[in-house]
Design an enzyme around this catalytic site. Sequence first.
Site, PDB file in Angstrom:
ATOM      1  N   LYS A  22       0.882  -0.873  -0.364  1.00 21.67           N
ATOM      2  CA  LYS A  22       0.347   0.290  -0.044  1.00 21.67           C
ATOM      3  C   LYS A  22       1.036   0.884  -0.017  1.00 21.67           C
ATOM      4  O   LYS A  22       0.578   2.349  -0.400  1.00 21.67           O
ATOM      5  CB  LYS A  22      -1.030  -0.034   1.401  1.00 21.67           C
ATOM      6  CG  LYS A  22      -1.716   1.342   1.477  1.00 21.67           C
ATOM      7  CD  LYS A  22      -3.117   0.675   2.185  1.00 21.67           C
ATOM      8  CE  LYS A  22      -3.355   0.609   3.739  1.00 21.67           C
ATOM      9  NZ  LYS A  22      -2.354   1.887   3.956  1.00 21.67           N
ATOM     10  N   ASP A 321       1.897  -1.558  12.222  1.00 18.98           N
ATOM     11  CA  ASP A 321       1.141  -1.559  11.730  1.00 18.98           C
ATOM     12  C   ASP A 321       0.447  -2.691  12.008  1.00 18.98           C
ATOM     13  O   ASP A 321      -0.771  -3.483  11.779  1.00 18.98           O
ATOM     14  CB  ASP A 321       0.593  -0.987   9.932  1.00 18.98           C
ATOM     15  CG  ASP A 321       0.374   0.119   9.777  1.00 18.98           C
ATOM     16  OD1 ASP A 321       0.126   0.829   9.836  1.00 18.98           O
ATOM     17  OD2 ASP A 321       0.840   0.265   8.393  1.00 18.98           O
ATOM     18  N   ARG A 396      -7.109  -3.447  10.100  1.00 19.50           N
ATOM     19  CA  ARG A 396      -6.260  -4.087  10.301  1.00 19.50           C
ATOM     20  C   ARG A 396      -6.948  -4.629  11.794  1.00 19.50           C
ATOM     21  O   ARG A 396      -6.753  -6.098  11.954  1.00 19.50           O
ATOM     22  CB  ARG A 396      -5.007  -3.382  10.663  1.00 19.50           C
ATOM     23  CG  ARG A 396      -4.909  -2.777   9.393  1.00 19.50           C
ATOM     24  CD  ARG A 396      -3.425  -2.882   9.572  1.00 19.50           C
ATOM     25  NE  ARG A 396      -2.402  -2.045   8.070  1.00 19.50           N
ATOM     26  CZ  ARG A 396      -2.131  -2.440   7.205  1.00 19.50           C
ATOM     27  NH1 ARG A 396      -2.388  -3.345   6.856  1.00 19.50           N
ATOM     28  NH2 ARG A 396      -1.766  -1.572   6.577  1.00 19.50           N
TER      29      ARG A 396
HETATM   30  C1  S3P Z   1       2.338   4.869   6.406  1.00 18.94           C
HETATM   31  C2  S3P Z   1       3.171   4.867   7.586  1.00 18.94           C
HETATM   32  C3  S3P Z   1       2.404   4.598   8.623  1.00 18.94           C
HETATM   33  C4  S3P Z   1       1.778   3.445   8.787  1.00 18.94           C
HETATM   34  C5  S3P Z   1       0.527   3.613   7.867  1.00 18.94           C
HETATM   35  C6  S3P Z   1       1.400   4.118   6.174  1.00 18.94           C
HETATM   36  C7  S3P Z   1       3.138   4.791   5.015  1.00 18.94           C
HETATM   37  O1  S3P Z   1       1.600   6.173   9.423  1.00 18.94           O
HETATM   38  O2  S3P Z   1       0.820   3.160   9.638  1.00 18.94           O
HETATM   39  O3  S3P Z   1      -0.915   2.638   7.599  1.00 18.94           O
HETATM   40  O4  S3P Z   1       3.100   4.773   4.075  1.00 18.94           O
HETATM   41  O5  S3P Z   1       3.747   6.526   4.711  1.00 18.94           O
HETATM   42  P1  S3P Z   1       2.450   6.984  10.392  1.00 18.94           P
HETATM   43  O6  S3P Z   1       3.851   7.326   8.947  1.00 18.94           O
HETATM   44  O7  S3P Z   1       1.685   7.972  10.257  1.00 18.94           O
HETATM   45  O8  S3P Z   1       3.137   6.241  11.506  1.00 18.94           O
END
Ligand code: S3P
Length: 442
Positions: A22, A321, A396
Amino acid sequence: MTGLVSAPVSGLKGDVIVTGDKSISHRALMIGSMAVGETVIRGLLLGDDVLCTAAALEAMGVTIERETDDLWRVHGVGVGGLREPDNVLDLGNSGTGARLLMGLVATHPIQVQFTGDDSLRTRPMGRIATPLSQMGTQVIARDGDKMPLTVIGARMAMPITYALPVPSAQIKSAVLLAGLNTPGETSVIETRPSRDHTELMLRHFGATVTVTDEATDRRVITLTGQPELESKEVVVPGDPSSAAFPLVAALITPDAEVTIKNIGLNPLRIGLIDTLCEMGAAIDIANARDQAGEPVADLVVKTSSLTGVVVPPERAPSMIDEYPILAVAAAAANGVTRMQGLAELRVKESDRLAAIADGLNACGITVEIDGDDLIVTGSPGNIPGGAEIESRMDHRIAMSFMVLGMISKDPIAIDDADHIATSFPSFIALMNGLGAKIGEHM
Ligand code: S3P
């Protein structure tokens, strides 16, 4: 709204390919949009979150073609080439899409309104607005830091050096993407390294990004602004955060052997695998290779007897995550697992600390929140289950409790499975293909 129920199983077997990463999918679309010429993307995640990002970029003048499900073409408009959209951009459930796009548009001389679903509209956006305002962007948000919000892009953006107040790849990426259309050097300082897909992909497209990481407790990441990005091919690896669900299912159910193919194993994403191995998991890494700058391999997983561990706070960014599914593994482990330093879980798609604790508790597992730590007392072979869990618009949470249902005495239900499609639309078919019993719950 559709609910699901998951019943106890044994003998999960087979080879699976999970959907595209993702994080990398969002970045491929956004950075491809800033290149000159046609970027080809293979293996893009066809989840709702990523489709929202594609639609938002199209609304700002980027032509994006879905030639087949596996082959997308992005006709980039070049750095600084986005146009003002005619309507509000709705990013659905996607914090990553919203926050990274806020950064990307922040240094275009355009005005953009952002909104999202009931979950996204509760999430803090001030953490993005603060650095962007230092660059000359104005952000006007409901309640100071919530969506709907308006970004008024800087006409003459100023480069900044920004020390991240919390370890967050989303904040880091928003600042770097804003730095694309900013003269001079934009730097981000992080004290706990977070996923570096933005840095790797910017480099892949020809930008100059330097990282001083001689001391891992102070990485300075610097982008030279206004590069001419060249269009490139991107092959998106399988998402380790999605692989986590069949991985833990295979570890904790009896008589399982599952191979999960083509998983991205970026060192800043593998905290869950490290933790599970410390707990005694049998995970073999096979066929390790490099794919467009990202390490990729197959994971061969067998039923394992797990033991509780202490998960230190500095590991959190590399598995941020994965705590909901790690908590499920902890419930199936002997002894106590203490997961430290989880404050950021409170501001995810739901308050995940509360969602995990309430859900495990409803299934008969001893669980405690101590400050920012989550403490789970394992109960292998003796998990009552039999509860209906609120998924709280959080994919999740929904998937984690479906995995817990595979080892509980009585089936576990979730009230709403719709949000699974944000990140892992093939979850039910893939798990049932391995032998899981996940069905509709009325
Ligand atoms: C992500 C960073 C994470 C993660 C999110 C995806 C990203 O968030 O929880 O699902 O793609 O940069 P944070 O950077 O706010 O921790």
